[in-house]
Design a protein around this motif. Structure first.
Motif, PDB file in Angstrom:
ATOM      1  N   GLU A 249      -3.354 -10.908   4.064  1.00 21.48           N
ATOM      2  CA  GLU A 249      -2.633 -12.029   4.855  1.00 21.48           C
ATOM      3  C   GLU A 249      -1.657 -11.564   5.496  1.00 21.48           C
ATOM      4  N   GLU A 250      -1.387 -10.303   5.519  1.00 24.97           N
ATOM      5  CA  GLU A 250      -0.106  -9.724   6.263  1.00 24.97           C
ATOM      6  C   GLU A 250      -0.308  -9.380   7.955  1.00 24.97           C
ATOM      7  N   ILE A 251       0.676  -9.224   8.728  1.00 26.54           N
ATOM      8  CA  ILE A 251       0.532  -8.661   9.953  1.00 26.54           C
ATOM      9  C   ILE A 251       1.496  -7.335   9.979  1.00 26.54           C
ATOM     10  N   GLY A 315       7.786   3.397   6.082  1.00 25.11           N
ATOM     11  CA  GLY A 315       6.749   3.713   6.701  1.00 25.11           C
ATOM     12  C   GLY A 315       6.021   2.438   7.321  1.00 25.11           C
ATOM     13  N   GLU A 316       6.067   1.368   6.705  1.00 25.39           N
ATOM     14  CA  GLU A 316       5.333  -0.102   7.058  1.00 25.39           C
ATOM     15  C   GLU A 316       6.459  -1.211   6.829  1.00 25.39           C
ATOM     16  N   VAL A 317       6.342  -2.091   8.066  1.00 23.68           N
ATOM     17  CA  VAL A 317       6.893  -3.515   7.851  1.00 23.68           C
ATOM     18  C   VAL A 317       5.910  -4.279   7.903  1.00 23.68           C
ATOM     19  N   ALA A 318       5.900  -5.602   7.137  1.00 20.39           N
ATOM     20  CA  ALA A 318       4.788  -6.392   7.082  1.00 20.39           C
ATOM     21  C   ALA A 318       5.246  -7.962   6.978  1.00 20.39           C
ATOM     22  N   LEU A 319       4.680  -8.695   7.990  1.00 23.25           N
ATOM     23  CA  LEU A 319       5.124 -10.297   7.805  1.00 23.25           C
ATOM     24  C   LEU A 319       3.947 -11.057   7.177  1.00 23.25           C
ATOM     25  N   ASP A 339      -0.144  -8.800  -4.749  1.00 23.28           N
ATOM     26  CA  ASP A 339       1.293  -9.178  -4.356  1.00 23.28           C
ATOM     27  C   ASP A 339       1.855  -8.900  -2.924  1.00 23.28           C
ATOM     28  N   GLU A 340       1.386  -7.713  -2.285  1.00 17.58           N
ATOM     29  CA  GLU A 340       1.979  -7.592  -0.914  1.00 17.58           C
ATOM     30  C   GLU A 340       1.452  -8.533  -0.118  1.00 17.58           C
ATOM     31  N   ASN A 341       0.334  -9.169  -0.482  1.00 14.08           N
ATOM     32  CA  ASN A 341      -0.163 -10.457   0.253  1.00 14.08           C
ATOM     33  C   ASN A 341       0.504 -11.624  -0.067  1.00 14.08           C
ATOM     34  N   CYS A 344       6.548 -11.068   2.625  1.00 14.71           N
ATOM     35  CA  CYS A 344       6.896  -9.878   3.663  1.00 14.71           C
ATOM     36  C   CYS A 344       7.194  -8.723   2.594  1.00 14.71           C
ATOM     37  N   HIS A 345       6.817  -7.548   3.086  1.00 19.88           N
ATOM     38  CA  HIS A 345       7.131  -6.152   2.457  1.00 19.88           C
ATOM     39  C   HIS A 345       7.468  -5.019   3.343  1.00 19.88           C
ATOM     40  N   PHE A 346       8.002  -4.242   2.883  1.00 15.55           N
ATOM     41  CA  PHE A 346       8.061  -2.733   3.455  1.00 15.55           C
ATOM     42  C   PHE A 346       7.234  -1.860   2.490  1.00 15.55           C
ATOM     43  N   VAL A 379       4.291   3.393  -0.793  1.00 13.97           N
ATOM     44  CA  VAL A 379       4.400   2.298  -1.830  1.00 13.97           C
ATOM     45  C   VAL A 379       5.179   0.929  -1.301  1.00 13.97           C
ATOM     46  N   ASP A 380       4.317  -0.224  -1.309  1.00 15.31           N
ATOM     47  CA  ASP A 380       4.817  -1.229  -0.758  1.00 15.31           C
ATOM     48  C   ASP A 380       5.988  -1.915  -1.962  1.00 15.31           C
ATOM     49  N   PHE A 381       7.043  -2.609  -1.221  1.00 11.32           N
ATOM     50  CA  PHE A 381       7.870  -3.391  -2.163  1.00 11.32           C
ATOM     51  C   PHE A 381       8.101  -4.711  -1.393  1.00 11.32           C
TER      52      PHE A 381
HETATM   53 ZN    ZN Z   1       0.991  -3.991   3.775  1.00  9.43          ZN
END
Ligand code: ZN
Ligand code: ZN
Length: 410
Positions: A249-251, A315-319, A339-341, A344-346, A379-381
């Protein structure tokens, strides 16, 4: 669940056709464990029906992993033989495409010495770098999906009897992956289209930085000059389309590893290496985490951040909008793929080279210069919620709302 078999067949078909976009003559490498077998068998059958020229397995099992970590010698703990790396590389060079079926016990590593886990994961990530390039750089088609595992289901639904918990987890997996719809492949085509609209808009905006504001969060994230937003389907170097994650679901894009300042508070617990890290926040200066705290799992987090120089940077930014079906389910899956979907996460650690112009061809030196994180970990949070506002800032200083109260404005 009387129709589990039917749904597994639909899932296998969706994975191979919409996910991996398998073509006759392709080969398949499956990364599976004991809980993935029912789905892996359906996938294998369907793959041959679709004309693949071979299927190989990389099998592991939770008990094998625990045995190593509990009783293995120091040598065993860091043993990743070169022939195994060569095996994977040869497979990818032989037109194998990668399917990982996640079906793990989130508590698998519970109680194991954090330093041992860190030593093992450091050794495997380091040795696997040449293998990881095949997926990080989209040299092959690859996909991560999930299968309901009894231990996982029980962690998600601790109050249900195990069979009911497994049924409920399968129901949620089939819902999140759209397997429960009449035509899942058509549903993914239209979902992918809507992700591509946000992807294009963000790329057209070419923001210089993003500003995140929520309770406990006040963070400016600079974006590298040639950053690229991605969402939904990806393309291999040869131009073949595939979907790397189901659900998705992320961009997402790449923050500047040396350009993050302020404080961010996680909104969901993080299930990491068998432990749960909860109620945690980070303070950044020039991209580096200079302070952190966690209500639970602080030692695991400390070990993680100490892995290498990039582990304490983003290393990642996700909306992700709060209208995501996974956020709406209100369930904490204790599994990053789900959970990352939800929000929003980094990510701490490595950036994806697809998130920067010509990323796959940059040298390590050039990657660093452009602000790309080259850590061994990723590692996403989660930081999204219905209280999060995200604003884009252009190079000329103009501000454009992106998310308000967790929802897309555009
Ligand atoms: Zn992601
Ligand atoms: Zn990630």
């Amino acid at each position: 669940m009387g129709n589990l078999q039917t749904n597994l067949e639909k899932y296998a078909d969706l994975i191979l056709r919409a996910g991996l976009n398998i073509k006759p003559g392709d080969r398949l490498m499956l990364y599976i464990n004991q809980n993935s077998l029912p789905l892996a068998r359906e996938v294998t059958k369907r793959a041959y029906q679709l004309g693949v020229d071979g299927v190989v397995n990389r099998f592991t099992d939770g008990a094998f992993t625990r045995a190593l970590l509990e009783h293995g010698s120091e040598t065993a703990l860091t043993w990743v033989p070169d022939w195994q790396i060569q095996h994977d590389i040869s497979a990818f060079e032989d037109n194998c495409h990668r399917l990982s079926i996640y079906a793990e016990d989130p508590q698998l590593l519970k109680g194991i010495d954090a330093q041992k886990i860190s030593a093992r994961s450091k050794a495997t990530s380091m040795a696997n770098r040449p293998v990881m390039r095949y997926t990080l750089e989209n040299r092959v088609k690859w996909l991560v999906v999930a299968a309901a595992a009894p231990e996982w289901a029980q962690t998600v639904f601790p109050d249900l009897p195990v069979e009911t918990a497994v049924e409920e987890l399968w129901r949620l997996i089939f819902k999140a992956t759209r397997v429960d719809q009449n035509d899942p492949i058509a549903a993914w085509e239209s979902h992918d289209k809507s992700l591509k609209i946000h992807e294009k808009w963000l790329n057209d905006q070419n923001f210089a930085s993003l500003y995140f504001k929520a309770p406990g969060t006040d963070l400016i994230v600079r974006l590298p000059a040639h950053h690229i937003w991605k969402g939904g389907s990806a393309k291999t170097a040869k131009g073949e389309k595939f979907i790397p994650n189901m659900p998705t679901e992320e961009i997402f894009s790449m923050p500047h590893a040396y350009g993050v300042d302020g404080t961010v508070r996680a909104t969901l617990p993080l299930s990491l290496r068998g432990s749960l890290i909860d109620d945690f926040s980070f303070t950044f200066k020039d991209g580096e985490i200079v302070d952190f705290s966690a209500g639970q799992g602080e030692d695991v987090l400390r070990e993680l951040l100490a892995t290498d120089e990039g582990a304490g940077r983003l290393g990642e930014v996700a909306l992700v909008s709060v209208s995501s079906p996974i956020y709406q389910s209100g369930v904490l899956f204790k599994n990053t793929l789900f959970d990352e979907n939800a929000a929003c996460h980094f990510a701490l650690g490595a950036a994806y080279s697809e998130n920067i112009l010509n990323g796959a061809t940059l040298t390590d030196e050039e990657k660093r210069e452009q602000g790309m994180n080259t850590s061994m970990i990723h590692v996403d949070f989660m930081i999204g919620s219905a209280e999060l506002d995200v604003t884009g800032r252009r190079a000329d200083g103009t501000e454009v709302p992106i998310l308000r109260a967790g929802e897309w404005v555009i």
